[in-house]
Design an enzyme around this catalytic site. Structure first.
Site, PDB file in Angstrom:
ATOM      1  CE  LYS A 195     141.664 -22.690  79.322  1.00 24.60           C
ATOM      2  NZ  LYS A 195     142.165 -23.799  80.127  1.00 24.60           N
TER       3      LYS A 195
ATOM      4  CD  GLU B 216     135.709 -15.359  83.286  1.00 23.21           C
ATOM      5  OE1 GLU B 216     135.695 -16.583  83.191  1.00 23.21           O
ATOM      6  OE2 GLU B 216     136.630 -14.738  83.854  1.00 23.21           O
TER       7      GLU B 216
ATOM      8  NE  ARG C 248     150.675 -27.407  83.924  1.00 19.19           N
ATOM      9  CZ  ARG C 248     149.895 -26.369  83.718  1.00 19.19           C
ATOM     10  NH1 ARG C 248     148.923 -26.425  82.827  1.00 19.19           N
ATOM     11  NH2 ARG C 248     150.068 -25.248  84.409  1.00 19.19           N
TER      12      ARG C 248
ATOM     13  CG  HIS D  93     149.350 -13.730  82.862  1.00 16.23           C
ATOM     14  ND1 HIS D  93     148.383 -13.483  83.807  1.00 16.23           N
ATOM     15  CD2 HIS D  93     149.175 -12.814  81.887  1.00 16.23           C
ATOM     16  CE1 HIS D  93     147.652 -12.457  83.396  1.00 16.23           C
ATOM     17  NE2 HIS D  93     148.110 -12.034  82.252  1.00 16.23           N
TER      18      HIS D  93
HETATM   19  C1  MV4 Z   1     140.631 -12.778  85.489  1.00 16.40           C
HETATM   20  C2  MV4 Z   1     141.001 -11.737  86.359  1.00 16.40           C
HETATM   21  C3  MV4 Z   1     139.992 -10.936  86.839  1.00 16.40           C
HETATM   22  N1  MV4 Z   1     138.716 -11.156  86.473  1.00 16.40           N
HETATM   23  N2  MV4 Z   1     139.346 -12.952  85.165  1.00 16.40           N
HETATM   24  C4  MV4 Z   1     145.033 -14.213  84.375  1.00 16.40           C
HETATM   25  C5  MV4 Z   1     145.494 -15.516  83.881  1.00 16.40           C
HETATM   26  C6  MV4 Z   1     144.295 -16.276  83.488  1.00 16.40           C
HETATM   27  N3  MV4 Z   1     144.400 -17.619  83.948  1.00 16.40           N
HETATM   28  C7  MV4 Z   1     143.155 -15.563  84.117  1.00 16.40           C
HETATM   29  N4  MV4 Z   1     143.658 -14.347  84.668  1.00 16.40           N
HETATM   30  C8  MV4 Z   1     142.830 -13.461  85.261  1.00 16.40           C
HETATM   31  N5  MV4 Z   1     141.522 -13.619  84.982  1.00 16.40           N
HETATM   32  C9  MV4 Z   1     138.430 -12.146  85.640  1.00 16.40           C
HETATM   33  N6  MV4 Z   1     137.160 -12.346  85.304  1.00 16.40           N
HETATM   34  C10 MV4 Z   1     142.326 -11.582  86.678  1.00 16.40           C
HETATM   35  C11 MV4 Z   1     143.258 -12.431  86.128  1.00 16.40           C
HETATM   36  C12 MV4 Z   1     144.619 -12.187  86.499  1.00 16.40           C
HETATM   37  C13 MV4 Z   1     145.362 -13.123  87.207  1.00 16.40           C
HETATM   38  C14 MV4 Z   1     144.868 -14.364  87.566  1.00 16.40           C
HETATM   39  C15 MV4 Z   1     145.621 -15.273  88.260  1.00 16.40           C
HETATM   40  C16 MV4 Z   1     146.920 -14.948  88.616  1.00 16.40           C
HETATM   41  C17 MV4 Z   1     147.434 -13.747  88.262  1.00 16.40           C
HETATM   42  C18 MV4 Z   1     146.678 -12.814  87.553  1.00 16.40           C
HETATM   43  C19 MV4 Z   1     147.227 -11.587  87.221  1.00 16.40           C
HETATM   44  C20 MV4 Z   1     146.494 -10.683  86.519  1.00 16.40           C
HETATM   45  C21 MV4 Z   1     145.192 -10.977  86.142  1.00 16.40           C
END
Ligand code: MV4
Length: 535
Positions: free
Chosen positions: A152, A236, A328, A271
């Site tokens: 990442k 972040e 994918r 998630h």
């Molecule tokens: C975040 C975020 C808020 N701010 N990054 C969750 C899974 C991973 N792929 C990244 N995720 C998140 N990253 C920052 N800087 C909130 C989430 C997140 C989220 C993202 C996508 C779909 C569902 C989620 C549920 C909770 C938190």
């Protein structure tokens, strides 16, 4: 699953298969230099996605090879394939993740290519590299690209360089306590600590105040170390209540890259996505144009080939940020297929054969609205306990605008070893409203007995006011849990329902004497209440 970066030797070259002349007239246009004619594909996966891939292969006149674990000997993907080979015990580490065994089977049955599906080996650079070494086409991007996007920090760096918005944060990994504190002061609280090897929520910690920093970093690190064998983390800015919106892209080996619009994936729990739709209710034509361009540029920046997904977070002011790239085919790919008419698996195979994309960006049109519900074998009213067991009855919805991608059948026993998702219900409607009504109808028709499923929870979402209004973000399930969880209809009027039903029954009994036929054919009017459609 962990692997050592050193294991992946750079300098990858796509294997060019021996050119075989066919007698068929249909394939005349196909005999061009550097193209391989894929005739047999091994599907290194199970469940609905294995069948999904085989269906396209059958349409393309490509032979299919299934591999299966011990519990999967009775699985439908084994029955559907032209050939099937046992690869090991039930735990995926001994079967669907067993690289040596899968390669051995592919070679012994002369498969030209391997499709990894999603999960398992689909984003494993070592496996992609191994395929190349063995002269087998890996249906997916080059191993270097898998490796780069799987890291990442490297992905963020590549996107920053290309001018794609990323969430404000650190440039690389952070380690010392001083360095972390300084970084957080610069970014401003709240922040997220994320594992570089992570993704999909693993090795991730929210930090809302200074007191939490040390323990959050420690927790993220140790989780990352045990899950990925790599404990590097980055920081972040925390985006409050974001939308999760992703763009589907396709890229060939000749430098052509296009996107196939977005998928709104904000309805998820821990998630784990539950519902996806396209177009996103949040999207404007202007934002789609900008994000689509960013997605295409993101893919081009890493010389991506094949089908891929660029994930973005979108905040309340419609600012968007690159989150990660999935290298994918995704679970939710059918909604994109439904609105564009493009078979994504077919395109993956064409690209792997070295063909040029048949579409330009302007050829891709979106029509109507599509929504997918994932049906899990788990009990939403009992803390989402996985519900393994035998499928007693299954009756799937059909009719206009309905597609189900599943794999279970009556008498099939859902194994405990793998993902509990048993089916995907994909709906198309001319408008979002029509899609939602059709989804309610299809969920109403969907009957599965023997195991608990998420169908009733999905019905509640389809009747939830906020969801209907398109007013939701990644916190939807949490924010609407009173409406969605432990839903007991008519609990305090249950006596009334029994009395009413009894009166109805008495009336019918009295009808028998007058008109026997009516008793056998008239549906109870109390049935009406089981399908609310107030919206
Ligand atoms: C975040 C975020 C808020 N701010 N990054 C969750 C899974 C991973 N792929 C990244 N995720 C998140 N990253 C920052 N800087 C909130 C989430 C997140 C989220 C993202 C996508 C779909 C569902 C989620 C549920 C909770 C938190």
């Amino acid at each position: 699953m962990s692997f050592n970066l050193q294991q992946v030797i750079f300098g990858y070259k796509k294997p060019v298969k021996q050119f075989v002349k066919e007698k068929s007239y249909y394939l005349v246009d196909f005999y061009e230099k550097n193209m391989s004619n894929i005739k047999k594909v091994l599907i290194a996966n199970r469940g609905e996605i294995a069948i999904r891939i085989m269906r396209t292969c059958r349409e393309m006149n490509i032979d299919t090879v299934a591999v299966y674990s011990e519990v999967d000997r009775t699985s439908l993907h084994v029955r559907y394939a032209d050939e099937a080979y046992y690869i090991g015990k039930s735990p995926s580490s001994e079967s669907y993740l067993n690289i040596d065994k899968i390669i051995e089977v592919a070679k012994s049955c002369n498969a030209d290519a391997i499709h990894p599906g999603y999960g398992f080996l689909s984003e494993n650079a070592v496996f992609a590299r191994r395929c190349a070494e063995e002269g087998i086409i890996f249906i997916g991007p080059a191993p270097e690209v898998i490796l780069k996007m799987g890291d990442k920090i490297m992905a963020r760096e590549a996107m920053t360089k290309t001018g794609i918005p990323v969430v404000p944060g650190t440039d690389g990994s952070v380690s010392g306590e001083k360095e972390i504190i300084t970084a957080i002061e610069k970014i401003g609280l709240p922040v997220m600590i994320k594992a570089s090897a992570g993704g999909g929520g693993k090795g991730m910690r929210l930090v809302q105040n200074e007191q939490e920093v040390v323990s959050a970093v420690r927790a993220a690190r140790s989780e990352a170390l045990s899950a990925f064998g790599d404990d590097s983390v980055y920081i972040e800015k925390y985006i409050t209540s974001p939308h999760h919106i992703e763009f589907q892209i396709l890229a060939d080996e000749h430098g052509n890259t296009i996107h196939l619009f977005e998928r709104e994936c904000s309805v998820q729990r821990r998630h784990q996505k539950m519902i996806e739709e396209t177009p996103s209710p949040l999207m404007t034509e202007e934002l789609r144009e900008k994000m689509g361009n960013s997605a295409v540029n993101a893919a081009k920046a890493v010389h991506y080939t094949g089908a891929g997904t660029i994930e973005f977070l979108v905040d309340n002011n419609l600012n968007y940020y690159f989150l990660e790239m999935n290298t994918r085919l995704q679970v939710e790919h059918p909604i994109t297929e439904r609105i564009t008419g493009v078979d994504l698996v077919k395109q993956q195979i064409y690209i792997a054969e070295g063909r040029e994309l048949e579409f330009k960006q302007e050829d891709i049109k979106s029509r109507g609205h599509s929504i997918e519900c994932r049906i899990y074998a788990e009990d939403p009213d009992n803390n989402f306990m996985p519900s393994a067991g035998k499928i007693h009855n299954i009756s799937e919805p059909l009719g206009l605008g309905v597609r189900t991608d599943g794999y279970v059948y009556e008498g099939y026993e859902i194994p405990i070893y793998y993902d509990p998702m048993i089916s995907k219900l994909i709906i198309w409607g001319k408008t979002r409203k029509e899609s939602l009504r059709r989804m309610r109808r299809a969920l109403y028709e969907y009957k599965i007995t023997g195991v608990k499923t998420s169908i009733k929870l999905l019905e509640r979402v389809m009747n939830n006011k906020n969801f209907i209004d398109g007013n939701y973000d990644t916190h939807f399930i949490e924010n609407n849990k009173n409406d969605l969880m432990d839903f007991k209809p008519c609990e305090d009027c249950s006596d009334m329902v029994i009395i009413a039903a009894y009166i109805d029954y008495l009336q019918k009994i009295s009808n028998i004497q007058v008109n026997n036929k009516e008793f056998s054919s008239a549906p109870s009017r109390w049935k009406k209440t089981s399908f609310p459609n107030h919206f």
